[in-house]
Write an enzyme that holds these catalytic residues in place. Structure first.
Site, PDB file in Angstrom:
ATOM      1  N   GLU A   1     -23.774  -6.652 -77.163  1.00 28.49           N
ATOM      2  CA  GLU A   1     -23.595  -6.682 -75.601  1.00 28.49           C
ATOM      3  C   GLU A   1     -24.356  -6.427 -75.133  1.00 28.49           C
ATOM      4  OE1 GLU A   1     -21.553  -9.890 -75.816  1.00 28.49           O
ATOM      5  OE2 GLU A   1     -20.734  -8.910 -76.993  1.00 28.49           O
TER       6      GLU A   1
ATOM      7  N   ASP B   1     -29.338  -9.192 -74.535  1.00 28.05           N
ATOM      8  CA  ASP B   1     -29.795  -9.904 -74.770  1.00 28.05           C
ATOM      9  C   ASP B   1     -30.804 -10.077 -73.679  1.00 28.05           C
ATOM     10  OD1 ASP B   1     -28.340 -10.759 -73.026  1.00 28.05           O
ATOM     11  OD2 ASP B   1     -27.684 -12.683 -73.124  1.00 28.05           O
TER      12      ASP B   1
ATOM     13  N   GLY C   1     -14.819 -14.674 -71.988  1.00 27.82           N
ATOM     14  CA  GLY C   1     -15.690 -14.150 -72.410  1.00 27.82           C
ATOM     15  C   GLY C   1     -16.104 -14.358 -73.857  1.00 27.82           C
TER      16      GLY C   1
ATOM     17  N   ASP D   1     -25.527 -17.140 -75.434  1.00 22.56           N
ATOM     18  CA  ASP D   1     -24.220 -17.423 -75.392  1.00 22.56           C
ATOM     19  C   ASP D   1     -24.846 -19.499 -76.161  1.00 22.56           C
ATOM     20  OD1 ASP D   1     -22.718 -15.808 -74.780  1.00 22.56           O
ATOM     21  OD2 ASP D   1     -22.662 -16.419 -72.323  1.00 22.56           O
TER      22      ASP D   1
END
Length: 388
Positions: free
Chosen positions: A36, A39, A128, A176
């Site tokens: 988390e 990225d 999320g 994502d």
């Protein structure tokens, strides 16, 4: 996702525009197993596509008008191709219009024609689970085909990120969109965010008798507002102080030295420590999945949550309550998933403990006076595709 989801988009399309669409495309939301806020720091992440999808029914027009409508309600939103210049848009249509703008920048606006689009999504919004990227990626694969662009999926990932950053105004990375476009059944996507290399990693949850339980706290977050952006700024500040291109290039010794000599304040030190240790946890999770299987990764999920809660400070009481309840009910590991400040928690559970964990979470929320959570299981699923 059932055929009903496709039918909903087609039904709306016919009701709104008349006739049949040229085709129907879909793209999944995602759960991030671990990794988390790594990225945008050029690090590593391990998301997987889930069996909740955004579906778009699309038909080309013979002019430059773009008209979009959603089963979520509201009037159709209409614009022209010329009006899409990268300016911020505040409605849900930003996810569609942003992709149109980004593809035009990549391939030339003269290759674009107007279209009509009807959207239906069963990806929970604000949970999320990347409802926004699922819309972007479904739209991207649809328009890539209809406009005969021949784009590589890696370039569609970057188009989705630019749409999110520029038109939506959310400073997100590429995780994502990568999960949504490159997902495979029963696999996660091991993502190197610097090189954009995406490698499938078998999960084997079903064979191991495991389920991923998702608890949507229904505490909504918004990546276009302050908390996410401030965390990204902290990471960039730490990288500058350390003299590295990104936190992926730093280690804990570098970080401690910068804190000791005063280059980093205590808060920035903790923010960076989360990212550096989270990268290591992602790498260790991939190694563990390959060598020992999914039942051995629980402690890494737990450590990830502690880091997000204490160092990165993106958890909320509802998330912590869900994590604690799932662990007490037999989860092998549990953690916040997504950008934080609300959204969802996941737990990796033996199948026979799912009902007990679901009840435990509901009881914990009721006892704390929290709102009713949404609870479901998800399965690693294929990425964006044409459905009809």
């Amino acid at each position: 996702m059932t055929a009903t989801t496709d039918d909903e988009a087609t039904r709306l399309f016919t009701a709104q525009f008349g006739g049949e669409p040229d085709g129907v495309w879909s793209a999944p939301g995602r759960v991030n197993l671990i990794g988390e806020h790594t990225d945008y720091n050029d690090g590593f992440a391990l998301p997987f596509a889930i069996d909740y999808r955004a579906v778009v029914a699309v038909r080309l027009r013979d002019d430059d008008r773009v008209v979009v409508v959603s089963t979520a309600g509201g009037d159709p939103v209409e614009t022209s191709l010329d009006a899409l210049d990268g300016s911020r848009i505040s409605s849900w249509a930003a996810y569609v219009f942003g992709i149109v703008w980004a593809l035009g920048e990549d391939h030339g606006r003269d290759r674009l024609t107007g279209f009509e689009l009807a959207l239906h999504s069963d990806v929970p919004v604000g949970a999320g689970l990347s409802s926004s990227a699922s819309i972007e990626c479904a739209t991207a694969v649809a328009l890539d085909e209809l406009w005969s662009l021949g784009a590589e999926r890696a370039s569609l990932v970057l188009a989705g990120q630019r749409a999110e950053n520029t038109v939506v105004g959310a400073p997100t990375g590429i995780m994502d969109q990568t999960a949504s476009l490159f997902g495979e059944a029963d696999s996660a996507v091991f993502l190197d965010c610097r090189t954009q290399e995406a490698v499938p990693v078998g999960l084997g949850f079903a064979e191991a008798g495991l389920e991923v339980l998702v608890v949507d706290t229904r505490v909504s977050h918004d990546h276009a507002t302050g908390g996410y952006a401030s965390r990204r700024e902290s990471c960039e500040r730490a990288a500058r102080a350390l003299g590295v291109p990104a936190l992926r290039d730093a280690d804990l010794d570098d970080l401690q030295a910068a804190f000791t000599d005063g280059r980093l304040d205590e808060e920035t030190f903790r923010r960076a420590r989360h990212v550096i240790t989270e990268d290591e946890r992602v790498l260790e999770t991939v190694r563990t999945l390959r060598s020992a299987g999914p039942r051995a990764v629980g402690e890494l999920l737990d450590a990830s949550h502690a880091s997000m809660r204490d160092d990165f400070e993106i958890s909320v009481p509802e998330i912590d309550a869900a994590v604690a309840a799932m662990r007490a009910a037999g989860a092998l590991g549990a953690r916040l998933t997504g950008g934080g400040f609300g959204g969802s928690a996941i737990g990796l559970l033996p199948r026979e403990r799912v009902a007990e964990a679901t009840a435990a979470v509901r009881e914990a929320f009721a006892a704390a006076g929290f709102g009713e959570p949404g609870i479901t299981t998800v399965s690693p699923s294929p990425g964006a595709r044409r459905d009809g």
